[in-house]
Design a protein around this motif. Structure first.
Motif, PDB file in Angstrom:
ATOM      1  N   MET A   1       0.971  -1.403   0.053  1.00 31.46           N
ATOM      2  CA  MET A   1       0.036  -0.029  -0.269  1.00 31.46           C
ATOM      3  C   MET A   1       0.856   1.310   0.066  1.00 31.46           C
ATOM      4  O   MET A   1       1.935   1.289   0.447  1.00 31.46           O
ATOM      5  CB  MET A   1      -0.887  -0.049   1.248  1.00 31.46           C
ATOM      6  CG  MET A   1      -1.817  -0.892   1.221  1.00 31.46           C
ATOM      7  SD  MET A   1      -2.733  -1.051   2.869  1.00 31.46           S
ATOM      8  CE  MET A   1      -3.475   0.566   3.053  1.00 31.46           C
ATOM      9  N   PRO A   2       0.619   2.313  -0.931  1.00 32.62           N
ATOM     10  CA  PRO A   2       1.238   3.591  -0.602  1.00 32.62           C
ATOM     11  C   PRO A   2       1.205   4.154   0.726  1.00 32.62           C
ATOM     12  O   PRO A   2       0.222   4.170   1.577  1.00 32.62           O
ATOM     13  CB  PRO A   2       0.566   4.457  -1.590  1.00 32.62           C
ATOM     14  CG  PRO A   2      -0.797   3.991  -1.544  1.00 32.62           C
ATOM     15  CD  PRO A   2      -0.834   2.496  -1.512  1.00 32.62           C
ATOM     16  N   LEU A   3       2.256   4.647   1.425  1.00 31.36           N
ATOM     17  CA  LEU A   3       2.329   5.023   2.731  1.00 31.36           C
ATOM     18  C   LEU A   3       1.399   6.149   2.978  1.00 31.36           C
ATOM     19  O   LEU A   3       0.540   6.408   4.017  1.00 31.36           O
ATOM     20  CB  LEU A   3       3.695   5.635   3.006  1.00 31.36           C
ATOM     21  CG  LEU A   3       4.708   4.542   3.303  1.00 31.36           C
ATOM     22  CD1 LEU A   3       6.255   5.108   3.679  1.00 31.36           C
ATOM     23  CD2 LEU A   3       4.393   3.356   4.277  1.00 31.36           C
ATOM     24  N   GLN A   4       1.211   7.211   2.016  1.00 35.60           N
ATOM     25  CA  GLN A   4       0.411   8.291   2.041  1.00 35.60           C
ATOM     26  C   GLN A   4       0.588   9.203   3.294  1.00 35.60           C
ATOM     27  O   GLN A   4      -0.175   9.375   4.300  1.00 35.60           O
ATOM     28  CB  GLN A   4      -1.106   7.794   2.058  1.00 35.60           C
ATOM     29  CG  GLN A   4      -1.421   7.348   0.516  1.00 35.60           C
ATOM     30  CD  GLN A   4      -2.832   6.965   0.421  1.00 35.60           C
ATOM     31  OE1 GLN A   4      -3.647   6.738   1.422  1.00 35.60           O
ATOM     32  NE2 GLN A   4      -3.444   7.152  -0.794  1.00 35.60           N
ATOM     33  N   VAL A   5       1.659   9.574   3.332  1.00 31.00           N
ATOM     34  CA  VAL A   5       1.966  10.592   4.558  1.00 31.00           C
ATOM     35  C   VAL A   5       2.449  12.136   3.891  1.00 31.00           C
ATOM     36  O   VAL A   5       3.317  12.243   3.071  1.00 31.00           O
ATOM     37  CB  VAL A   5       3.144  10.099   5.410  1.00 31.00           C
ATOM     38  CG1 VAL A   5       2.937   8.890   6.189  1.00 31.00           C
ATOM     39  CG2 VAL A   5       4.306   9.829   4.400  1.00 31.00           C
ATOM     40  N   ASP A   6       1.590  12.992   4.671  1.00 31.95           N
ATOM     41  CA  ASP A   6       1.899  14.322   4.198  1.00 31.95           C
ATOM     42  C   ASP A   6       3.433  15.074   4.252  1.00 31.95           C
ATOM     43  O   ASP A   6       3.818  15.768   3.603  1.00 31.95           O
ATOM     44  CB  ASP A   6       0.889  15.253   4.945  1.00 31.95           C
ATOM     45  CG  ASP A   6      -0.520  15.062   4.339  1.00 31.95           C
ATOM     46  OD1 ASP A   6      -0.538  14.464   3.707  1.00 31.95           O
ATOM     47  OD2 ASP A   6      -1.377  15.629   5.384  1.00 31.95           O
ATOM     48  N   ALA A   7       4.088  14.336   5.395  1.00 26.69           N
ATOM     49  CA  ALA A   7       5.517  14.923   5.748  1.00 26.69           C
ATOM     50  C   ALA A   7       6.347  14.773   4.585  1.00 26.69           C
ATOM     51  O   ALA A   7       7.223  15.668   4.207  1.00 26.69           O
ATOM     52  CB  ALA A   7       6.035  14.347   6.966  1.00 26.69           C
TER      53      ALA A   7
END
Length: 344
Positions: A249-255
């Protein structure tokens, strides 16, 4: 009247004590000098004992006897007053002088103390050093590559890293005593020496047994440093991110998007255009880890990645008002949490 016979054993004992005392005071005042050595960088880690410090000082050729140095610290009641930090020792120095330098009765010049905060990027650190006048304007930390500091970090700490990468992730957050006039190389060596000392060898041994790369740990730790505030929440999010990676899955983190824009977090703005940015640091578009750490994490975040807390959550977000981490088990719950906490 009886005449007491002089006890020669008393004379021998007295003479022996006098000789030992004389030797002791001689040794603590002996200065070691080497014309080939102008300066020795020395780092004292938090929690390091006086015995360990004494041994390393002797190994570095700064004192003539580790045992005498440790005894002197204890005799003076200074063995509990040692300050963790980073020192530049300029020989010749004797035991008394070094003891004064590393204990609490020595006052550092505040201008020479430089703080690297958890989560600061390489660029932010470099700019901070220049603002404080500790790094010349024509020198740079961002230009250095891992291949140039292999001897400082060693194979275990570099495992999984491309040696052409920058030093991002390896500048350990701490207070550093940096006198003005140091070169970028000298500053880097001080900070990397501290990094190598702070990472417990047991962690590296366990990673080797598990077949994991330390660089991957460092990347995830840098993400946690910006995404989550509390230690327990970091361990929960670490488990979520590990499972996302395992399930492709993509991590999808804003940082990571903030880092992709400018290599710092001071003016980060995320909109729809940024979410579509074609960058290897865009963890919404690309699966897996970003290519490098996105900042320089502290021990707490590194430890959280190494020892995640198993849970059933798949999603999380941070309440912008309180900083609290809100966890969700399903995407539907996550959407509801977004509506509740991110649209205020």
């Amino acid at each position: 009247m009886k005449i007491k016979h002089f006890n020669y054993w008393h004379l021998i004992i007295f003479g022996g004590c006098f000789l030992l005392t004389a030797i002791f005071f001689l040794i603590i005042n002996i200065s070691i000098s080497n014309a080939d050595i102008k300066q020795i960088d020395f780092t004292i880690a938090n929690g390091e004992s006086s015995q360990e410090i004494s041994q390393r000082l002797a190994q570095n050729g700064l004192i003539v006897s580790a045992n005498f140095f440790d005894f002197y610290l204890r005799l003076q009641g200074k063995d509990k007053n040692i300050k963790a930090g980073h020192y530049q020792f300029v020989p010749p120095l004797n035991i008394k002088q070094i003891a004064r330098l590393i204990t609490s009765d020595y006052k550092l010049n505040e201008q020479d103390i430089f703080l690297i905060k958890e989560g600061e990027t390489l660029l932010e650190i470099e700019e901070g050093l220049k603002v404080k006048g500790l790094l010349a304007k024509d020198q740079s930390l961002t230009q250095w590559r891992l291949q140039e500091v292999q001897d400082k970090l060693g194979n275990k700490l570099l495992r999984g890293a491309s040696l052409t990468n920058s030093l991002e992730g390896y500048l350990f957050p701490d207070s550093y005593h940096l006198v003005s006039g140091l070169s970028d190389k000298e500053i880097i060596n001080l900070i990397l020496n501290n990094f190598a000392q702070q990472i417990p060898s047991g962690w590296l041994d366990q990673l080797e047994k598990d077949g994991k790369n330390f660089y991957d740990i460092l990347i995830l730790a840098s993400i946690l440093e910006k995404e989550v505030q509390l230690k327990n929440d970091k361990r929960l999010v670490a488990d979520i991110l590990w499972r996302r990676l395992e399930n492709k899955m993509p991590l999808q983190v804003d940082a990571t998007l903030c880092y992709a824009q400018s290599k710092d977090f001071r003016n980060c703005l995320i909109d729809q255009a940024v979410l579509k940015m074609n960058s290897p640091y865009n963890t919404y578009l690309y699966k897996g880890l970003p290519p490098t750490p996105i900042n320089n994490p502290g021990l707490e975040s590194i430890e959280a990645v190494l020892y995640p807390l198993p849970n059933d959550y798949w999603y999380y977000l941070t309440d912008r008002q309180t900083g609290q981490t809100i966890f969700s088990k399903t995407y539907k719950e996550h959407l509801s949490a977004r509506q509740q906490y991110l649209t205020k």
